[in-house]
Design a protein around this motif. Structure first.
Motif, short mmCIF file in Angstrom:
data_model
loop_
_atom_site.label_atom_id
_atom_site.label_comp_id
_atom_site.label_asym_id
_atom_site.label_seq_id
_atom_site.Cartn_x
_atom_site.Cartn_y
_atom_site.Cartn_z
N ASP A 41 -21.44 -4.59 48.13
CA ASP A 41 -20.70 -3.89 49.19
C ASP A 41 -20.33 -2.47 48.78
OD1 ASP A 41 -20.74 -6.22 50.79
OD2 ASP A 41 -18.99 -7.00 49.74
N GLY A 42 -21.28 -1.76 48.18
CA GLY A 42 -21.07 -0.38 47.81
C GLY A 42 -20.48 -0.17 46.44
N VAL A 43 -20.12 -1.24 45.74
CA VAL A 43 -19.60 -1.14 44.38
C VAL A 43 -20.74 -1.40 43.40
CG1 VAL A 43 -17.96 -2.04 42.69
CG2 VAL A 43 -17.32 -1.91 45.11
N SER A 44 -20.95 -0.49 42.46
CA SER A 44 -22.00 -0.68 41.46
C SER A 44 -21.59 -1.78 40.48
CB SER A 44 -22.24 0.63 40.70
OG SER A 44 -23.24 0.47 39.71
N VAL A 45 -22.50 -2.73 40.28
CA VAL A 45 -22.24 -3.87 39.41
C VAL A 45 -23.34 -3.93 38.36
CG1 VAL A 45 -21.83 -6.35 39.29
CG2 VAL A 45 -21.34 -5.13 41.41
N HIS A 46 -22.93 -3.91 37.08
CA HIS A 46 -23.91 -4.06 36.01
C HIS A 46 -23.91 -5.52 35.56
CE1 HIS A 46 -24.41 0.38 34.68
NE2 HIS A 46 -24.14 0.30 35.96
N GLY B 31 -14.03 -4.14 34.82
CA GLY B 31 -12.75 -3.49 35.06
C GLY B 31 -12.70 -2.05 34.61
N ASP B 32 -13.85 -1.41 34.45
CA ASP B 32 -13.91 -0.04 33.92
C ASP B 32 -13.71 0.98 35.04
OD1 ASP B 32 -14.47 2.37 32.74
OD2 ASP B 32 -16.32 1.71 31.76
N ASN C 198 -16.41 3.24 38.43
CA ASN C 198 -16.30 3.09 39.87
C ASN C 198 -14.92 3.53 40.33
OD1 ASN C 198 -18.80 1.87 40.83
ND2 ASN C 198 -18.24 0.08 39.63
N ALA C 199 -14.89 4.35 41.38
CA ALA C 199 -13.60 4.72 41.96
C ALA C 199 -12.90 3.48 42.51
CB ALA C 199 -13.80 5.76 43.05
N VAL C 200 -13.70 2.54 43.00
CA VAL C 200 -13.18 1.26 43.49
C VAL C 200 -13.82 0.16 42.66
CG1 VAL C 200 -13.02 -0.30 45.46
CG2 VAL C 200 -12.92 2.17 45.84
N LEU C 201 -12.99 -0.68 42.04
CA LEU C 201 -13.49 -1.77 41.21
C LEU C 201 -13.82 -2.99 42.06
CD1 LEU C 201 -10.97 -1.58 38.23
CD2 LEU C 201 -13.30 -0.70 38.29
N LEU C 202 -14.62 -3.86 41.51
CA LEU C 202 -14.86 -5.16 42.15
C LEU C 202 -13.53 -5.87 42.35
CD1 LEU C 202 -17.91 -6.72 40.27
CD2 LEU C 202 -17.85 -6.06 42.67
N SER C 203 -13.31 -6.37 43.54
CA SER C 203 -12.09 -7.13 43.82
C SER C 203 -12.24 -8.57 43.32
CB SER C 203 -11.81 -7.14 45.31
OG SER C 203 -12.81 -7.90 46.00
N ASP C 204 -11.12 -9.29 43.27
CA ASP C 204 -11.18 -10.71 42.92
C ASP C 204 -12.10 -11.45 43.89
OD1 ASP C 204 -9.24 -9.83 41.18
OD2 ASP C 204 -7.83 -11.47 41.61
N ASP C 205 -11.99 -11.14 45.17
CA ASP C 205 -12.81 -11.82 46.18
C ASP C 205 -14.29 -11.56 45.95
OD1 ASP C 205 -10.62 -12.94 47.42
OD2 ASP C 205 -10.54 -11.45 49.05
#
Length: 294
Positions: free
Chosen positions: A81-86, A205-206, A210-217
């Protein structure tokens, strides 16, 4: 299936499960990585180059010679959803058609994106595509990306080192920046699982990434897709994020890993072995994986 104990503090000894070599954006060979891990007294090390298994054989040969255990893995850049995930994928079957095809497509997309960025940067800086190619150590087996542009800029005298280039023309806030084409993170988790591998979100959690981190959901959606773990022990995760990630891991019985994100001398300041994974967690990864530990 073994469920590893979740500790509140990083292990003081163990395995470094996040390392890059010249087969992607690292500055040293797989043999260098293994020799350094041996000298540090690590229990084992993982090779996790971007989108490739090209360095696995060299790392395995060196590990056998040094009598050091080796976890084989790959890092994949994905999107949620627009958040980069490694994503770190461990111990999967490298001959699986779905995952090998995914990595081939990603390497080609990275190559094309890198060429486009060089085209933009070269209008203002004294580098060409040939200058970038000159920084690539392993030819067509190398996953080409922004670090190679950075190295070309350093060689041209535009920046003193790779970190400075990433803070300038090559960085994600630069006007020359083009995002990495990324698959859906849930699809990556499912592909790793289908190939018999173990998936872990790296440095979730870095805030510098990302300006916006992955949420718990969002993390829980990836757990529903088959996610195995979270990399908690990483220099980029501040204390409050480590606590959040540990709480999620505890609630969902996830693996908790640690790694340096080592890129070798001149790559990043990250030191091999600065963050580690305990033996019990590595046993769980190997038990779940499709290939044996080296």
């Amino acid at each position: 299936m073994t469920l590893a104990h979740i500790a509140d503090n990083p292990p003081s000894e163990g395995w470094d499960l996040h390392c890059h070599t010249v087969f992607s954006d690292g500055r040293q060979t797989p043999a260098d990585m293994v020799r350094e891990a041996c000298a540090l007294g690590l229990h084992g090390v993982a090779i996790t180059d971007h989108d490739t298994t090209a360095g696995w054989n060299d790392a395995a040969t060196a590990a056998t010679e040094c009598s050091l255990h080796l976890v084989r893995g790959t890092e994949v850049t994905a999107d949620a959803d627009g958040v980069s995930v490694h994503m770190l994928a461990y111990q999967y079957d490298p001959h699986n058609r779905e995952i090998s095809g995914l990595f081939a497509r990603l390497r080609q997309a990275r190559l094309e994106r890198t060429k486009r960025m060089v085209g933009l940067i070269s209008k203002d800086y004294p580098i060409t595509w040939d200058d970038v190619l000159a920084q690539i150590r392993e030819g067509d087996e190398t996953t080409v990306g922004r670090p190679h542009i950075a190295d070309a800029l350093v060689a041209a005298g535009a920046y003193p080192d790779r970190s400075a280039a990433f803070n300038g023309a090559v960085g994600s806030r630069s006007p020359y920046y083009i995002p990495t084409p990324s698959p859906d993170a849930a699809d990556v988790v499912r592909a790793v699982k289908q190939a018999g591998g173990v998936s872990v979100i790296a440095h979730a959690g870095d805030p510098s990434r990302n300006a916006v981190l992955l949420s718990d959901d969002q993390i829980e959606q990836l757990i529903d897709a088959g996610l195995d773990g979270l990399e908690v022990w990483h220099r980029g995760n501040p204390p409050q994020q480590r606590r959040r990630l540990l709480d999620i891991a505890s609630r969902h019985h996830l693996l908790v890993t640690g790694g340096s994100d080592w890129h070798g001398q001149g790559g990043k300041p990250n030191r091999l072995g600065e963050n580690l994974t305990d033996d019990e967690t590595v046993r769980s990864i190997v038990e779940r994986g499709a290939i044996p530990l080296i």
